[in-house]
Design an enzyme around this catalytic site. Structure first.
Site, PDB file in Angstrom:
ATOM      1  N   SER A  87       1.399  -1.791   0.743  1.00 29.37           N
ATOM      2  CA  SER A  87       0.071  -2.385   0.569  1.00 29.37           C
ATOM      3  C   SER A  87      -0.459  -2.912   1.896  1.00 29.37           C
ATOM      4  O   SER A  87       0.308  -3.263   2.793  1.00 29.37           O
ATOM      5  CB  SER A  87       0.120  -3.524  -0.455  1.00 29.37           C
ATOM      6  OG  SER A  87       0.570  -3.049  -1.711  1.00 29.37           O
ATOM      7  N   LEU A 136       2.459  -9.270   0.637  1.00 24.57           N
ATOM      8  CA  LEU A 136       1.976  -7.925   0.330  1.00 24.57           C
ATOM      9  C   LEU A 136       3.161  -7.000   0.545  1.00 24.57           C
ATOM     10  O   LEU A 136       3.853  -7.109   1.563  1.00 24.57           O
ATOM     11  CB  LEU A 136       0.826  -7.515   1.265  1.00 24.57           C
ATOM     12  CG  LEU A 136      -0.539  -8.170   1.015  1.00 24.57           C
ATOM     13  CD1 LEU A 136      -1.496  -7.811   2.140  1.00 24.57           C
ATOM     14  CD2 LEU A 136      -1.122  -7.727  -0.330  1.00 24.57           C
ATOM     15  N   ASP A 137       3.408  -6.076  -0.398  1.00 27.41           N
ATOM     16  CA  ASP A 137       4.569  -5.209  -0.256  1.00 27.41           C
ATOM     17  C   ASP A 137       4.358  -4.188   0.863  1.00 27.41           C
ATOM     18  O   ASP A 137       3.254  -4.065   1.417  1.00 27.41           O
ATOM     19  CB  ASP A 137       4.937  -4.543  -1.584  1.00 27.41           C
ATOM     20  CG  ASP A 137       3.860  -3.612  -2.106  1.00 27.41           C
ATOM     21  OD1 ASP A 137       3.342  -2.804  -1.322  1.00 27.41           O
ATOM     22  OD2 ASP A 137       3.540  -3.680  -3.315  1.00 27.41           O
ATOM     23  N   LYS A 138       5.411  -3.464   1.186  1.00 27.07           N
ATOM     24  CA  LYS A 138       5.398  -2.536   2.312  1.00 27.07           C
ATOM     25  C   LYS A 138       4.269  -1.516   2.226  1.00 27.07           C
ATOM     26  O   LYS A 138       3.650  -1.169   3.241  1.00 27.07           O
ATOM     27  CB  LYS A 138       6.754  -1.818   2.384  1.00 27.07           C
ATOM     28  CG  LYS A 138       6.874  -0.828   3.538  1.00 27.07           C
ATOM     29  CD  LYS A 138       8.217  -0.126   3.508  1.00 27.07           C
ATOM     30  CE  LYS A 138       8.307   0.930   4.590  1.00 27.07           C
ATOM     31  NZ  LYS A 138       9.600   1.674   4.540  1.00 27.07           N
TER      32      LYS A 138
END
Length: 243
Positions: free
Chosen positions: A104, A100-102
């Site tokens: 999210s 999961l990106d930063k």
């Protein structure tokens, strides 16, 4: 059991990494080097890697509610905060399934079961990942049709997803988005390509494992019954896809 699956199931590494070790001649079975990826392991076989006997580890499975502001990696050369900055020491040996990106939040499965990581992330196994996504616009049915049909988010990369509208106002739309791919920042790029932006993005389910009962930053072990259900789900997908 095939040797690469055996190594991954022990928790030593992923199946992809096991293939690399085998091809490099670093794996021995009963003191003989094996380079055949499809080599079958018997119960009494002794498997060694770089001369060290492979010990079957106790497999562990956890659910973790990742907050925003953290990246999903063991270390970051840019000095950004990672999920391991908030996980306790006893969980820092576990690997996240996917990322999961930063910006999210939401569900991450953490495990040392390399075989499960492989099956949940390999492109050939179409595993459902479900998200709640807030978009900064009133989306129309035509927008959802574009997302379902597929959008070229990068040259040669067609991304698609299933969407359902949960709520709409004049300025925002709350969607439930289901992905079967794992492209980098896929949902955000798809929304940008139809002229809008993601305000919030949270993963609420990965395959059969969900976020229910967790608060941000919290983690809980996944019950054996749930792991059994998850593996049964994966077996059905592989059977359907002829894998």
């Amino acid at each position: 059991m095939r040797i690469n699956k055996y190594i991954a199931s022990s928790g030593y590494c992923s199946r992809r990494k096991a293939d690399e070790l085998i091809e490099a001649g670093r794996v021995q079975v009963n003191d003989k080097t094996v380079k055949l990826l499809g080599y079958e392991i018997r119960t009494k076989d002794k498997v060694t890697i770089d001369g060290k006997t492979l010990r079957v580890m106790r497999l562990e499975y956890y659910r973790f509610y990742k907050p925003t502001g953290y990246i999903t990696t063991t270390d970051d050369e840019k000095g950004r905060k990672t999920i391991y900055d908030i996980l306790p020491d006893e969980l820092k040996h576990l690997k996240p399934v996917g990322r999961l990106d930063k910006d999210s939040s939401g569900l991450l499965i953490l495990t040392n079961d390399g075989n499960l990581v492989y099956e949940l992330t390999h492109p050939s196994v179409k595993v459902a990942k479900v998200y709640r996504v807030t978009v900064d616009a009133f989306l129309k049915v035509e927008d959802l049709e574009k997302l379902a049909k597929g959008i070229e988010i990068e040259k040669g990369k067609i991304a698609y997803c299933d969407c359902e509208i949960i709520e709409r106002t004049k300025n925002e739309t709350l969607l439930e988005v289901t992905l079967y791919q794992g492209l980098n920042r896929q949902i955000r790029k798809m929304i940008e390509h139809i002229g809008h932006n993601v305000v919030h993005l949270k993963r609420i389910r990965h395959a059969t494992i969900d976020l229910i009962g967790l608060k941000k930053g919290q983690y809980k072990p996944i019950k054996p019954r749930q792991i059994k259900e998850l593996k049964s789900y994966l077996d059905k997908i592989k059977e359907k896809e002829g894998i």
